[in-house]
Each structure stands twice: as structure tokens, then as C-alpha cells.
Design an enzyme around this catalytic site. Sequence first.
Site, PDB file in Angstrom:
ATOM      1  N   SER A 139       0.788  -1.236   0.000  1.00 32.15           N
ATOM      2  CA  SER A 139       0.000   0.000   0.000  1.00 32.15           C
ATOM      3  C   SER A 139       0.817   1.281   0.000  1.00 32.15           C
ATOM      4  O   SER A 139       0.234   2.361  -0.139  1.00 32.15           O
ATOM      5  CB  SER A 139      -0.968   0.006   1.187  1.00 32.15           C
ATOM      6  N   ALA A 140       2.127   1.199   0.132  1.00 32.53           N
ATOM      7  CA  ALA A 140       2.922   2.407  -0.092  1.00 32.53           C
ATOM      8  C   ALA A 140       2.737   2.905  -1.523  1.00 32.53           C
ATOM      9  O   ALA A 140       3.021   4.067  -1.826  1.00 32.53           O
ATOM     10  CB  ALA A 140       4.398   2.144   0.207  1.00 32.53           C
TER      11      ALA A 140
END
Length: 390
Positions: free
Chosen positions: A68-69
Site C-alpha cells: 500500500s505504499a
Amino acid sequence: MTTIDGEVAPGFEAVREVFAANFDRRGDIGAAVCVYWRGRPVVDLWGGVADVETGRPWARDTLQLVYSATKGATATVVHILAERGLLDLDAPVATYWPEFAANDKACTPVRQLLSHQAGLAALDRPLPLADALAWGPMVAALAAQRPLWSPGTAHGYHGRTWGWLAGEVVRRVSGRTPGRFFADEIAGPLGLDFFIGLPTGERERVSRMAYRQPAVDLTALPVESVPAELREKVAAWRDPDSLSNRAFAVTDPAAIDFDAPEVQAAELPSSNGIGTARALARMYAALIGEVDGVRLLAPETLASATREQASGQDLVMMLPSRFATGYMLPTDGTPMTGPTAFGHTGRGGSLAFADPEHGIAFGYVMNHIVGGPDDMRAAALAEAVRRSVT
């Protein structure tokens, strides 16, 4: 002792010490960290093993999937479009994506979509993984989905769906997929080694992930043995129909093999970005200032992009969270380096952010997927950076 390669500027030696300690005491297998300060790189380190099975060492150009970065990269695409006047974040999503108006979503603004307030964290009926990777079937399903709560009244982490939702807005507005836009308008000008949709020729550089099994499975314990502050969250984990589980089960099968070539090659703008810590730090540095002649957003655009939109108890994560328009904001669990910071975490430990007050841009990527409150690798690095500049 793990060999640490790379460079550290004078005054930032503590970051190298913590990075080495992450291997010695905190479970890192292969990892990299990069820090920009006032627009210039001051830390660029890597070490360990990129593939446990083969023993391939982590190299300067090793790529890592950051889960999710990726959302921080996709959010940056959205804000570039807004700054160019192609997208009004306060206009209804349906202005750009007419099919989205179905099932009481005609008035949902783009800003709520990006700040996890749209009520579309899960689907009533998960789609085959092949359909999700193909893009069209998934965005059609999300356009038809009825919100799980009234948009704007609460927030819950759209862990998987956020990428298709934000990405389809990008596609409708720009005529390009989010991965293509990122490559053309961000990665190209800045020389970033980061991809949303991995080109075939880059696959040999990608590190393979290793997953830590939890020491204690809280879901297997009697309720009375679970700490009181965790009981509500553990109850949600135990319930297959809970929103906490459904939000990460929008495909069939729910578990996605992010090491698989077809998954890495697809565009999943919420979760399959692949790149270096150096690329993430450089991107965030170009958000808060100029890097080699490139600045991605004007100060006023950045101020709007990073203003808090949602905070408090998260309906999916079952703990407090804070979101700006696409970016995560600091919390007690993810303090970053100060109250003005913004960025995004990734499953298992990755973290990338900028801190305008301190002039910091930070990227940390790793292949040992740990996560949980006892994973202090990224937090320890960020704290060492903060101490180095204050």
C-alpha cells in the site's frame, strides 16, 4: 553480521546504525532505506538477501513490491491532474465516470473517494482474480456497488478497492492508465526506478518476499485471554463476514500472490507498486521542494492534498486512522517524523513519506513481511532521521 552497502552523509550516521540493527535484532532479511534532506540525498543504504531461496544478495538496483505504499504514488498522480485543472476533487466522481452514479453514489465527491469515506471498501460479490487484473470488470463492479455506509459519514480503509477507484478516475480524466501516467509524468522526469505495472524486462531485479508467521494467533485464543483493547478487532478477524475481512477479499481467491508475474505486471494502483527506497524518497522530496529542477506540486496544491479529511476509528482496520486526500497522516502507531508529515505505509513494514517542516523525504522497503505493533523497523529508522535533523 549483515553487510550494509551505500552512503550516509555526516550527521546521519545514526540511521546506518539503526538500519544495521534492523537486520541484527528486528528481523530484516533484505531491505533498503533512503533519505532526502532539503532536496538532496543524505542516506542511501541497502543490505541483506533479495531471495532467500537462491541467496541472491540485495543490490543497489534491487526492486521491491511495497504493497500500500503504492497509494502515495497514485495519490500524487491524482493531485497533478487536479493542479493542471483537469480534475476538481470536490466535484462528484460521476462527473468524470458517469456509471459511478448508480446506487446512490451520484453525489459522492472525488475527495471522499480518495480519503476512504466512500463506503466502497468491499464488494457484495468478489470477482475472479483474472477479472480484477483485467481492470474493466472490477471497475464496473465498483461502479454498480451500493455503498456500505453513507459516503462522508464515516471512513474505513479501502485497502484493495482504492486503487481501482482512484485509478479509474485517473484513466477517465487523463486518457492514460495510472501506471502509464506515473511513468510519463513522475518517474520519467525524476528518473525513478518505480513501476505500477512491472515491465517484463525488470522482473529479474525484483526481490522475493518472505512472510513471518505470528508468534501467537490471537484468533485462536479464548476471548478472555485476548487483551481487552484488542477484543473488538480480534472479533472482526474471526468473523469472515466482517468488513475487516471483506475489504481484503474482493477477489476470488481472496489471497493474491504478489510474487506472481501476472500480478506484478498488472496495474493495481493500491498495492502492487514495485521500486526502490531511493525512488520513493526522491518522489516525496519532489513533492515538498525542488529536486534537480523538478517539483511535482505547487505549495498550495500540496497544502490542499495533505489537509486532514478523515480521522478517528476506522471501520475496516478497527483502530484510529487519519487520512488526507489519498495520503496517510501521522498517528501514534505511525508517527513518521512530525505532525506535518504525510505519506503511506505498506503491508508488512514498508513506509514512505515527506515531512515539510523538517525538509525530510523518506523511503524504506523490505522483503520480510512482518507488520503488527511489534514491528519497529520503519519507526526506528524514522526516529533516527528525526534525531539527525533536530
